[in-house]
Scaffold this motif. Sequence first.
Motif, PDB file in Angstrom:
ATOM      1  N   GLU A 140     -13.247   2.302  -0.128  1.00  0.00           N
ATOM      2  CA  GLU A 140     -12.933   1.075   0.609  1.00  0.00           C
ATOM      3  C   GLU A 140     -14.241   0.369   0.955  1.00  0.00           C
ATOM      4  N   GLU A 141     -14.309  -0.915   0.661  1.00  0.00           N
ATOM      5  CA  GLU A 141     -15.484  -1.718   1.018  1.00  0.00           C
ATOM      6  C   GLU A 141     -15.336  -2.234   2.446  1.00  0.00           C
ATOM      7  N   SER A 142     -16.418  -2.166   3.211  1.00  0.00           N
ATOM      8  CA  SER A 142     -16.373  -2.656   4.580  1.00  0.00           C
ATOM      9  C   SER A 142     -17.782  -3.007   5.029  1.00  0.00           C
ATOM     10  N   SER A 143     -17.904  -3.502   6.256  1.00  0.00           N
ATOM     11  CA  SER A 143     -19.221  -3.835   6.795  1.00  0.00           C
ATOM     12  C   SER A 143     -19.880  -2.579   7.343  1.00  0.00           C
ATOM     13  N   THR A 144     -21.197  -2.602   7.442  1.00  0.00           N
ATOM     14  CA  THR A 144     -21.947  -1.406   7.837  1.00  0.00           C
ATOM     15  C   THR A 144     -21.510  -0.839   9.193  1.00  0.00           C
ATOM     16  N   PRO A 145     -21.396  -1.640  10.260  1.00  0.00           N
ATOM     17  CA  PRO A 145     -20.970  -1.054  11.537  1.00  0.00           C
ATOM     18  C   PRO A 145     -19.588  -0.411  11.470  1.00  0.00           C
ATOM     19  N   VAL A 146     -18.670  -1.046  10.749  1.00  0.00           N
ATOM     20  CA  VAL A 146     -17.311  -0.513  10.618  1.00  0.00           C
ATOM     21  C   VAL A 146     -17.333   0.802   9.836  1.00  0.00           C
ATOM     22  N   ILE A 147     -18.180   0.877   8.811  1.00  0.00           N
ATOM     23  CA  ILE A 147     -18.290   2.089   7.996  1.00  0.00           C
ATOM     24  C   ILE A 147     -18.748   3.260   8.839  1.00  0.00           C
ATOM     25  N   PHE A 148     -19.833   3.080   9.573  1.00  0.00           N
ATOM     26  CA  PHE A 148     -20.380   4.177  10.374  1.00  0.00           C
ATOM     27  C   PHE A 148     -19.406   4.600  11.472  1.00  0.00           C
ATOM     28  N   ARG A 149     -18.696   3.623  12.063  1.00  0.00           N
ATOM     29  CA  ARG A 149     -17.711   3.956  13.094  1.00  0.00           C
ATOM     30  C   ARG A 149     -16.554   4.749  12.499  1.00  0.00           C
ATOM     31  N   ALA A 150     -16.140   4.393  11.281  1.00  0.00           N
ATOM     32  CA  ALA A 150     -15.040   5.105  10.624  1.00  0.00           C
ATOM     33  C   ALA A 150     -15.415   6.557  10.351  1.00  0.00           C
ATOM     34  N   VAL A 151     -16.667   6.811   9.979  1.00  0.00           N
ATOM     35  CA  VAL A 151     -17.115   8.181   9.728  1.00  0.00           C
ATOM     36  C   VAL A 151     -17.138   8.970  11.032  1.00  0.00           C
ATOM     37  N   VAL A 152     -17.675   8.374  12.088  1.00  0.00           N
ATOM     38  CA  VAL A 152     -17.746   9.061  13.383  1.00  0.00           C
ATOM     39  C   VAL A 152     -16.351   9.399  13.892  1.00  0.00           C
ATOM     40  N   GLU A 153     -15.400   8.489  13.706  1.00  0.00           N
ATOM     41  CA  GLU A 153     -14.044   8.685  14.216  1.00  0.00           C
ATOM     42  C   GLU A 153     -13.162   9.521  13.282  1.00  0.00           C
ATOM     43  N   GLY A 154     -13.715   9.933  12.146  1.00  0.00           N
ATOM     44  CA  GLY A 154     -12.954  10.774  11.228  1.00  0.00           C
ATOM     45  C   GLY A 154     -12.023  10.031  10.303  1.00  0.00           C
TER      46      GLY A 154
ATOM     47  N   GLY B  64      -4.835  12.230  30.486  1.00  0.00           N
ATOM     48  CA  GLY B  64      -4.116  11.657  29.349  1.00  0.00           C
ATOM     49  C   GLY B  64      -5.028  10.889  28.417  1.00  0.00           C
ATOM     50  N   GLU B  65      -6.009  10.183  28.983  1.00  0.00           N
ATOM     51  CA  GLU B  65      -6.977   9.462  28.155  1.00  0.00           C
ATOM     52  C   GLU B  65      -7.792  10.435  27.313  1.00  0.00           C
ATOM     53  N   ALA B  66      -8.171  11.574  27.926  1.00  0.00           N
ATOM     54  CA  ALA B  66      -8.931  12.585  27.177  1.00  0.00           C
ATOM     55  C   ALA B  66      -8.078  13.172  26.065  1.00  0.00           C
ATOM     56  N   LEU B  67      -6.801  13.435  26.365  1.00  0.00           N
ATOM     57  CA  LEU B  67      -5.909  13.988  25.359  1.00  0.00           C
ATOM     58  C   LEU B  67      -5.669  13.000  24.224  1.00  0.00           C
ATOM     59  N   GLN B  68      -5.648  11.716  24.553  1.00  0.00           N
ATOM     60  CA  GLN B  68      -5.385  10.696  23.540  1.00  0.00           C
ATOM     61  C   GLN B  68      -6.376  10.796  22.381  1.00  0.00           C
ATOM     62  N   HIS B  69      -7.651  10.958  22.686  1.00  0.00           N
ATOM     63  CA  HIS B  69      -8.675  11.074  21.643  1.00  0.00           C
ATOM     64  C   HIS B  69      -8.423  12.313  20.787  1.00  0.00           C
ATOM     65  N   HIS B  70      -8.218  13.457  21.421  1.00  0.00           N
ATOM     66  CA  HIS B  70      -8.011  14.694  20.673  1.00  0.00           C
ATOM     67  C   HIS B  70      -6.711  14.655  19.870  1.00  0.00           C
ATOM     68  N   ALA B  71      -5.699  13.991  20.430  1.00  0.00           N
ATOM     69  CA  ALA B  71      -4.404  13.917  19.748  1.00  0.00           C
ATOM     70  C   ALA B  71      -4.532  13.146  18.435  1.00  0.00           C
ATOM     71  N   ARG B  72      -5.263  12.041  18.462  1.00  0.00           N
ATOM     72  CA  ARG B  72      -5.446  11.261  17.236  1.00  0.00           C
ATOM     73  C   ARG B  72      -6.189  12.081  16.181  1.00  0.00           C
ATOM     74  N   MET B  73      -7.229  12.782  16.613  1.00  0.00           N
ATOM     75  CA  MET B  73      -7.993  13.606  15.679  1.00  0.00           C
ATOM     76  C   MET B  73      -7.115  14.716  15.093  1.00  0.00           C
TER      77      MET B  73
END
Length: 314
Positions: free
Chosen positions: A128-142, A64-73
């Motif tokens: 959207e303006e944000s901090s650098t770590p948040v920006i890169f994480r947002a791109v990785v997470e789609g 279920g944890e594995a599905l959770q990631h794919h489900a959000r994407m």
Amino acid sequence: MRNIDPFSVRLFLAILEEGSIAKAAARECIVASAVSKRIGELEALFRVPLLERSVKGVTPTPAGEALQHHARMLLQTMERMYGEMSEYVEGVRGRVKVQASVSSLSSRLPGDIQDFVGVHHGIKIELEESSTPVIFRAVVEGNADVGIAPEISSLEGLQTFPYRTLTLAVVMPIGHPLAAHKQIAYVDTLEYEQVELSRASAMASLLDHAALNFNQPKHTHIRVISYETICRMVACGMGIGVVPLFFAHSHGQTFGLKFIPLSDAWARPMICIAVREGAQLTPAAKAFVEHMKQRGVEERFQHSLFDVMNLHRV
């Protein structure tokens, strides 16, 4: 394998977010028995249990944890698909979600975006303006198509392209003991009180890492959320700080401040254009990235030409 029902996927995520089937059913306006039936169909489809039920609530199994990631994407992709298709009906040819750091937005990025929109009338830019770590994480997470920020944070899972070079400088009152220098090493600033960005920022981490290379402690008792506030605090005599050099144009004379470039090698990070590694960009996002890459190439060419002209004058 049978097709996956997006509504069942949404119900699965609602259960995990609410912690119970009953609460998820109420949130999604459906009876609890129907929710249980749909989860059972998902478990039958994947042939593994997805949820563990107990008196304390519902928790995901490892599957279920594995599905959770794919489900959000999956739901994010479908939401974007419907959004972009509706825009085609309205005559709009695409939409690009961009997250950018304050350092990039304070330089030439707004003008470059304006030029892009002026040429590509059918493309919407959601910025959207944000901090650098948040920006890169947002791109990785789609959650963002493109991120634009300095390469001073983790780039794992990203493909990056150079945009513009960021020069860091020490900002201080005009009458400060260090104000006579043309360049200054970061170690020479450590004996003075520092004003820095919040600990969650990539710049704070960069300065902490740089200070660890010396045996001299760093004195930071004031942390703020923007470079402009650093300049204002320094102008009030609360210490010195490290900010992008281009703030000298807007804050130097106005606040009576001196900006001295840092001589350290790490003090010229590249502002990069970041996309998710392996991502298939939409035509709109691809056009935006190519435009920004070209602007970066043009700036580096201009700087090279300027260096050559200065060399001939020597």
